[in-house]
Design an enzyme around this catalytic site. Structure first.
Site, PDB file in Angstrom:
ATOM      1  N   LYS A   1      21.967 -18.169 -23.206  1.00  0.00           N
ATOM      2  CA  LYS A   1      22.951 -18.722 -24.153  1.00  0.00           C
ATOM      3  C   LYS A   1      22.251 -19.593 -25.194  1.00  0.00           C
ATOM      4  O   LYS A   1      22.533 -19.501 -26.391  1.00  0.00           O
ATOM      5  CB  LYS A   1      24.022 -19.529 -23.393  1.00  0.00           C
ATOM      6  CG  LYS A   1      24.982 -18.628 -22.613  1.00  0.00           C
ATOM      7  CD  LYS A   1      25.854 -19.385 -21.618  1.00  0.00           C
ATOM      8  CE  LYS A   1      26.674 -18.410 -20.777  1.00  0.00           C
ATOM      9  NZ  LYS A   1      27.447 -19.055 -19.707  1.00  0.00           N
TER      10      LYS A   1
ATOM     11  N   GLN B   1      28.094 -24.781 -17.012  1.00  0.00           N
ATOM     12  CA  GLN B   1      27.797 -23.546 -16.289  1.00  0.00           C
ATOM     13  C   GLN B   1      28.343 -23.619 -14.858  1.00  0.00           C
ATOM     14  O   GLN B   1      28.073 -24.570 -14.130  1.00  0.00           O
ATOM     15  CB  GLN B   1      26.273 -23.315 -16.289  1.00  0.00           C
ATOM     16  CG  GLN B   1      25.854 -21.979 -15.717  1.00  0.00           C
ATOM     17  CD  GLN B   1      26.359 -20.780 -16.519  1.00  0.00           C
ATOM     18  OE1 GLN B   1      26.322 -20.772 -17.751  1.00  0.00           O
ATOM     19  NE2 GLN B   1      26.870 -19.779 -15.823  1.00  0.00           N
TER      20      GLN B   1
ATOM     21  N   ASP C   1      34.442 -22.126 -23.635  1.00  0.00           N
ATOM     22  CA  ASP C   1      34.548 -21.164 -22.534  1.00  0.00           C
ATOM     23  C   ASP C   1      35.997 -20.703 -22.349  1.00  0.00           C
ATOM     24  O   ASP C   1      36.255 -19.726 -21.662  1.00  0.00           O
ATOM     25  CB  ASP C   1      34.039 -21.788 -21.224  1.00  0.00           C
ATOM     26  CG  ASP C   1      32.650 -21.283 -20.856  1.00  0.00           C
ATOM     27  OD1 ASP C   1      32.257 -20.217 -21.368  1.00  0.00           O
ATOM     28  OD2 ASP C   1      31.964 -21.956 -20.065  1.00  0.00           O
TER      29      ASP C   1
END
Ligand code: NAD
Length: 292
Positions: free
Chosen positions: A52, A96, A119
């Site tokens: 990412k 994460q 997200d």
């Protein structure tokens, strides 16, 4: 059978984002900034976060990686996220998953400011998604939508079967596919671990999204001719022939299912790459929203 190529589509999405960043800078606007929080050192999580961050650099974003110790308390993590919420320069925050067991994931997701929730896991984002309002769409389902759009796959009136009902993949993709828009307008069946006649249901599907996390679960006798198959699964299975010691497997028995399909995504090289591309889109949007 045509492969839905995540490399090609994600590259095209990234070029698009890169162009927008250049334009943004020319207009004297800020550089989009993604902050990624990694707790502990889980092998797969390390790989995802590194990728990412690398992708952010490729499109001209600023990125900050915050590494926190595996033993951090929930309160310490909350403090770190609040700092990012209050940092004017940070546009998007991603934490994460999975998190160590002393930390409640739901609590953490709820702490991220909805304006920075790239997200798309915050209840505000999910609520807007359900209502069809503009919002951050969770990256994997968003990536799948971008893929369907790129290949102009007909979805209207089709029967889509989603295997898996998780908050990050199965549930949001089932909502997106049922929306009154393109891609969408599908009749959606959501299957899960308690579904009884899964094979019969899959055999009626024009589109199958396999997101359950069981390697090669979807076999050729579960798929009708010319179905579109989207494989979300990513599982590391031991493989002594690989340098890493593992191979990545999807949820679809690709070798046997692919000859029956009109379109199919490979693993790797399919949905995974689209997930990152979608995250970049969300991060750019978070930055752009500051000027609206
Ligand atoms: P999850 O474990 O949260 O959910 C799995 C779902 O599958 C559950 O809803 C469960 O009910 C269902 N399920 C389990 N066994 C089943 C069975 N035998 N029959 C029918 N349904 C069954 O998983 P998740 O987070 O949604 O992830 C699913 C897979 O997708 C994993 O392999 C994960 O690594 C992968 N994933 C990939 C990406 C990507 O970028 N490609 C992103 C997220 C997740």
């Amino acid at each position: 059978m045509q492969i839905l190529d995540g490399k090609i589509v994600s590259q095209s999405v990234k070029e698009n984002v890169k162009g927008k960043v250049i334009l943004f800078k020319k207009e004297g606007k800020k550089t989009p900034h993604l902050a990624a929080v990694l707790v502990g050192s889980n092998g797969a999580s390390e790989t995802y976060v590194a990728s990412k961050v690398k992708n952010c650099e490729e499109v001209g974003f600023k990125s900050t990686l915050i590494r926190l110790d595996e033993t951090i308390s929930e309160n310490e993590l909350i403090t770190a996220i609040e700092k990012l919420n209050n940092d004017e320069d940070v546009d998007g925050i991603l934490v994460q998953l999975p998190l160590p067991k002393q930390i409640n994931e739901e609590t953490i997701i709820n702490i991220i400011h909805p304006d920075k929730d790239v997200d798309g896991f915050h209840p505000v984002s999910i609520g807007k998604l359900v209502q069809g309002l503009p919002t951050f769409i969770p990256a994997t389902p968003y990536g799948i939508m971008l893929m369907l759009e790129h290949y102009k796959i007909e979805t209207s009136g089709k029967h889509a079967v989603v295997i898996g009902r998780s908050n990050i993949v199965g549930r949001p993709i089932s909502i997106l596919l049922s929306r009154n828009t393109y891609p969408g307008n599908c009749t959606v069946t959501v299957c899960h671990s308690r579904t009884k006649n899964l094979k019969e249901i899959c055999l009626q599907a024009d589109i199958i999204v396999a997101a359950l996390g069981i390697p090669e679960f979807l076999k050729e006798d579960m798929v009708k001719e010319d179905a579109v198959v989207i494989d979300v699964g990513i599982t590391r299975v031991p493989d002594a022939t690989k340098k890493s010691g593992f191979a990545i497997k999807g949820d679809v028995d690709f070798a046997n299912v692919s000859p029956k399909c009109s379109y199919i995504t490979p693993v790797p090289g399919g949905v995974g790459l689209m997930t990152i591309a979608a995250l970049l889109m969300n991060t750019f949007t978070a930055c752009e929203n500051k000027y609206r």
